[in-house]
Design an enzyme around this catalytic site. Structure first.
Site, PDB file in Angstrom:
ATOM      1  N   HIS A   1       2.184  -5.153  12.155  1.00 59.38           N
ATOM      2  CA  HIS A   1       2.187  -4.784  10.737  1.00 59.38           C
ATOM      3  C   HIS A   1       0.917  -5.238  10.021  1.00 59.38           C
ATOM      4  O   HIS A   1       0.266  -6.199  10.420  1.00 59.38           O
ATOM      5  CB  HIS A   1       3.464  -5.264  10.020  1.00 59.38           C
ATOM      6  CG  HIS A   1       3.565  -6.720   9.735  1.00 59.38           C
ATOM      7  ND1 HIS A   1       4.675  -7.470  10.044  1.00 59.38           N
ATOM      8  CD2 HIS A   1       2.707  -7.591   9.133  1.00 59.38           C
ATOM      9  CE1 HIS A   1       4.498  -8.704   9.647  1.00 59.38           C
ATOM     10  NE2 HIS A   1       3.307  -8.819   9.094  1.00 59.38           N
TER      11      HIS A   1
ATOM     12  N   GLU B   1       5.741  -2.413   7.856  1.00 60.16           N
ATOM     13  CA  GLU B   1       6.371  -2.592   9.164  1.00 60.16           C
ATOM     14  C   GLU B   1       6.225  -1.316  10.003  1.00 60.16           C
ATOM     15  O   GLU B   1       5.881  -0.256   9.470  1.00 60.16           O
ATOM     16  CB  GLU B   1       7.854  -2.924   8.951  1.00 60.16           C
ATOM     17  CG  GLU B   1       8.097  -4.219   8.164  1.00 60.16           C
ATOM     18  CD  GLU B   1       7.851  -5.492   8.988  1.00 60.16           C
ATOM     19  OE1 GLU B   1       7.068  -5.450   9.973  1.00 60.16           O
ATOM     20  OE2 GLU B   1       8.424  -6.532   8.626  1.00 60.16           O
TER      21      GLU B   1
ATOM     22  N   ASP C   1       0.402  -8.563  -0.850  1.00 53.65           N
ATOM     23  CA  ASP C   1       1.859  -8.517  -0.903  1.00 53.65           C
ATOM     24  C   ASP C   1       2.472  -9.778  -1.515  1.00 53.65           C
ATOM     25  O   ASP C   1       1.763 -10.776  -1.775  1.00 53.65           O
ATOM     26  CB  ASP C   1       2.430  -8.287   0.508  1.00 53.65           C
ATOM     27  CG  ASP C   1       1.749  -9.143   1.576  1.00 53.65           C
ATOM     28  OD1 ASP C   1       1.150 -10.176   1.227  1.00 53.65           O
ATOM     29  OD2 ASP C   1       1.828  -8.788   2.756  1.00 53.65           O
TER      30      ASP C   1
ATOM     31  N   ASN D   1       4.165  -7.715  15.301  1.00 52.76           N
ATOM     32  CA  ASN D   1       4.644  -6.359  15.617  1.00 52.76           C
ATOM     33  C   ASN D   1       3.650  -5.292  15.155  1.00 52.76           C
ATOM     34  O   ASN D   1       3.988  -4.118  15.065  1.00 52.76           O
ATOM     35  CB  ASN D   1       6.021  -6.123  14.995  1.00 52.76           C
ATOM     36  CG  ASN D   1       5.998  -6.207  13.474  1.00 52.76           C
ATOM     37  OD1 ASN D   1       4.949  -6.456  12.880  1.00 52.76           O
ATOM     38  ND2 ASN D   1       7.136  -6.021  12.844  1.00 52.76           N
TER      39      ASN D   1
HETATM   40  C1  GLP Z   1       2.642 -11.869   6.852  1.00 51.77           C
HETATM   41  C2  GLP Z   1       1.685 -11.203   5.883  1.00 51.77           C
HETATM   42  C3  GLP Z   1       0.591 -10.444   6.605  1.00 51.77           C
HETATM   43  C4  GLP Z   1      -0.035 -11.325   7.663  1.00 51.77           C
HETATM   44  C5  GLP Z   1       1.020 -11.704   8.662  1.00 51.77           C
HETATM   45  C6  GLP Z   1       0.492 -12.553   9.796  1.00 51.77           C
HETATM   46  O1  GLP Z   1       3.617 -11.007   7.321  1.00 51.77           O
HETATM   47  N1  GLP Z   1       2.382 -10.289   5.021  1.00 51.77           N
HETATM   48  O2  GLP Z   1      -0.375 -10.009   5.664  1.00 51.77           O
HETATM   49  O3  GLP Z   1      -1.083 -10.641   8.293  1.00 51.77           O
HETATM   50  O4  GLP Z   1       2.015 -12.441   7.980  1.00 51.77           O
HETATM   51  O5  GLP Z   1       0.575 -13.898   9.453  1.00 51.77           O
HETATM   52  P1  GLP Z   1      -0.136 -15.058  10.257  1.00 51.77           P
HETATM   53  O6  GLP Z   1      -1.570 -14.963   9.915  1.00 51.77           O
HETATM   54  O7  GLP Z   1       0.482 -16.324   9.730  1.00 51.77           O
HETATM   55  O8  GLP Z   1       0.143 -14.823  11.683  1.00 51.77           O
END
Ligand code: GLP
Length: 244
Positions: A138, A143, A67, A136
């Site tokens: 995702h 989402e 993404d 959440n």
């Molecule tokens: C973002 C990314 C996800 C990732 C999530 C969790 O939203 N788009 O791909 O898994 O963050 O991030 P973190 O690893 O910093 O908790």
């Protein structure tokens, strides 16, 4: 779905790196899907170490990131492309043209998503997709209540995700409100999925993902339906599994 619990996040990350390294060694022309966030950082450090020790060759590897934020140019320090360059791609011998991250400032974001999906299909598909998990539930930026069939698309970020990602920006109002993300359908087409989830703040999401029936309200739960998935947890992320 195979679940493995490690003592700490470093081990979970190193385990993920070991699986990615095995994929590269088994097929030096692999197509790899990568994720951003703080969770995969230990895995990327280990991949860099293995590469610098002469064990991994990235010269024929192709990558697709999950993404990118809409409105953030590639050279912005909070762009996901910049994150990947800094933490992995600048430190391994991957060809610049083999690295794919959606263009956050594409004139037509919808068209950019279609082109991204086409580019994935022009390869033989993603061999191994690395995933994290949002608080959440995702995956990528899909989402809660995203249809499981979605392909790469433009996403409106939820308040919870904006709040979770605000730590990377000066102020919460700087966090983009939209992103482009591989869809759940795109992710599920990967031949293998490696998910890393670490930290107590993810324990509830892990429980919903693993213990409850598959439900679009917890996008990560879709991986219960994937035939070749491994979930690597540290102990804090696994605490709520005792009550499954
Ligand atoms: C973002 C990314 C996800 C990732 C999530 C969790 O939203 N788009 O791909 O898994 O963050 O991030 P973190 O690893 O910093 O908790």
């Amino acid at each position: 779905m195979h679940i493995q619990v490690f003592d700490n996040e470093l081990q979970a990350g190193q385990a993920a790196a070991t699986l990615i390294a095995a994929q590269i060694l088994n097929n030096p022309e692999s197509v790899l899907g990568f994720a951003t966030g703080s969770t995969p950082l230990p895995a990327y450090q280990e991949l860099v170490r293995l590469t610098q020790n002469g064990i991994l060759d990235w010269s024929r590897i192709t990558t697709f990131n999950l993404d990118e934020y809409v409105g953030i140019p590639a050279d912005h320090e909070q762009s996901y492309r910049a994150f990947m360059m800094k933490n992995l791609f600048d430190k391994v011998n991957i060809k610049p043209e083999a690295v794919h991250v959606p263009n956050g400032v594409a004139e037509d974001p919808e068209e950019e998503c279609l082109a991204y999906e086409r580019a994935i299909r022009q390869t033989c598909g993603i061999d191994l997709q690395l995933l994290g998990l949002g608080r959440n539930g995702h995956i990528g930026f899909n989402e809660p209540d995203t249809a499981f069939t979605t392909l790469t698309h433009v996403v409106d970020l939820t308040d919870d995700t904006i709040d979770a990602n605000a730590r990377f920006f000066e102020k919460s109002s700087d966090v983009p409100r939209q992103a482009m993300s591989m869809g759940i359908g795109t992710i599920m087409q990967a031949k293998k999925i490696v998910m890393i989830v670490t930290g107590a703040s993810k324990a509830r999401a892990v429980r919903s993902m693993v213990c409850n029936p598959v439900d679009p309200n917890c996008p990560g739960s879709v991986i219960q339906l994937h035939a070749n998935t491994v979930v690597l947890l540290d102990r804090p992320a696994a605490t709520a599994l005792n009550y499954c």
